[in-house]
Design a protein around this motif. Structure first.
Motif, PDB file in Angstrom:
ATOM      1  N   SER A  50      -0.081  -2.786  -1.682  1.00 30.05           N
ATOM      2  CA  SER A  50      -1.258  -2.232  -0.940  1.00 30.05           C
ATOM      3  C   SER A  50      -2.231  -0.798  -1.423  1.00 30.05           C
ATOM      4  CB  SER A  50      -0.361  -1.299  -0.334  1.00 30.05           C
ATOM      5  OG  SER A  50       0.735  -0.180  -0.933  1.00 30.05           O
ATOM      6  N   ALA A  51      -2.802  -0.994  -0.906  1.00 22.54           N
ATOM      7  CA  ALA A  51      -3.478  -0.070  -1.404  1.00 22.54           C
ATOM      8  C   ALA A  51      -3.435   0.920  -2.093  1.00 22.54           C
ATOM      9  CB  ALA A  51      -5.483  -0.125  -0.137  1.00 22.54           C
ATOM     10  N   GLY A  52      -3.056   1.575  -1.615  1.00 19.42           N
ATOM     11  CA  GLY A  52      -2.524   3.212  -2.464  1.00 19.42           C
ATOM     12  C   GLY A  52      -1.655   2.826  -3.788  1.00 19.42           C
ATOM     13  N   GLY A  53      -0.763   1.488  -3.389  1.00 17.69           N
ATOM     14  CA  GLY A  53      -0.673   1.294  -4.712  1.00 17.69           C
ATOM     15  C   GLY A  53       1.284   1.790  -5.051  1.00 17.69           C
ATOM     16  N   SER A  54       2.494   1.563  -5.731  1.00  8.74           N
ATOM     17  CA  SER A  54       3.721   2.005  -5.362  1.00  8.74           C
ATOM     18  C   SER A  54       3.501   3.016  -6.472  1.00  8.74           C
ATOM     19  CB  SER A  54       4.129   0.866  -5.631  1.00  8.74           C
ATOM     20  OG  SER A  54       6.103   1.331  -5.361  1.00  8.74           O
ATOM     21  N   LYS A  55       4.633   3.295  -5.442  1.00 13.55           N
ATOM     22  CA  LYS A  55       4.814   4.941  -6.475  1.00 13.55           C
ATOM     23  C   LYS A  55       5.920   4.213  -7.923  1.00 13.55           C
ATOM     24  CE  LYS A  55       8.507   6.962  -3.640  1.00 13.55           C
ATOM     25  NZ  LYS A  55       8.970   8.297  -3.313  1.00 13.55           N
ATOM     26  N   TYR A  56       6.325   3.190  -7.782  1.00 18.02           N
ATOM     27  CA  TYR A  56       7.409   2.432  -8.649  1.00 18.02           C
ATOM     28  C   TYR A  56       6.934   1.967  -9.970  1.00 18.02           C
ATOM     29  CZ  TYR A  56      10.428   4.086  -4.930  1.00 18.02           C
ATOM     30  OH  TYR A  56      11.719   4.540  -4.190  1.00 18.02           O
ATOM     31  N   MET A  57       7.264   1.814 -10.599  1.00 18.69           N
ATOM     32  CA  MET A  57       7.624   0.605 -11.767  1.00 18.69           C
ATOM     33  C   MET A  57       8.472  -0.136 -12.152  1.00 18.69           C
ATOM     34  SD  MET A  57       4.212   1.237 -12.828  1.00 18.69           S
ATOM     35  CE  MET A  57       4.082   1.241 -13.942  1.00 18.69           C
ATOM     36  N   VAL A  58       8.656  -1.265 -12.237  1.00 16.37           N
ATOM     37  CA  VAL A  58       9.320  -1.656 -12.939  1.00 16.37           C
ATOM     38  C   VAL A  58       9.640  -2.228 -14.595  1.00 16.37           C
ATOM     39  CG1 VAL A  58      10.317  -4.749 -13.158  1.00 16.37           C
ATOM     40  CG2 VAL A  58       8.686  -3.517 -11.284  1.00 16.37           C
TER      41      VAL A  58
END
Length: 131
Positions: A50-58
């Motif tokens: 999404s436009a705001g991105g995610s706080k999660y990384m892999v």
């Protein structure tokens, strides 16, 4: 019924507040674990893009056989950086692992091919969410 409510209004309010608190705690715990998201945007409905991105990384952990020294670590780290969009790569010949942090889940087949092309043996791949 109205008399019962009047006599027990404080108990009803306390129970309602406790139920809300428990629900918020459960929701918080589910969100911290990613709500079942595996880092693959298709598994979480694309919310990570999404436009705001995610706080999660892999976080991808590779078990590698054949690393003997720091040069082996550098060779593998360079190969991964050259083939994938990653935030961080850390290889350890002592542990026999490579830890990769990326925005999205890495392609498993491509990982296998990249490691094979470097001459090392990929023993295992693990994916998990990281913050």
């Amino acid at each position: 019924m109205i008399e019962f409510l009047q006599q027990n209004i404080y108990t009803i309010i306390v129970l309602a507040v406790l139920i809300i608190i428990v629900a918020l705690i459960i929701r918080s715990l589910v969100n911290k674990k990613g709500g079942g998201c595996t880092g693959d945007c298709s598994s979480c409905g694309g919310s990570c893009s999404s436009a705001g991105g995610s706080k999660y990384m892999v976080k991808t952990t590779l078990a590698i056989d054949g690393m003997m020294c720091s040069m082996c670590e550098s060779h593998l780290q360079d190969a991964i950086r050259a083939n994938f969009d990653v935030k961080k790569v850390k290889a350890s010949h002592q542990k026999g692992t490579i830890i990769i942090i990326s925005k999205h889940r890495l392609d498993e087949e491509k990982l296998k091919n990249v490691i094979r092309e470097t001459g090392y043996t990929l023993q295992n791949i693990q994916f998990e969410l990281a913050m």
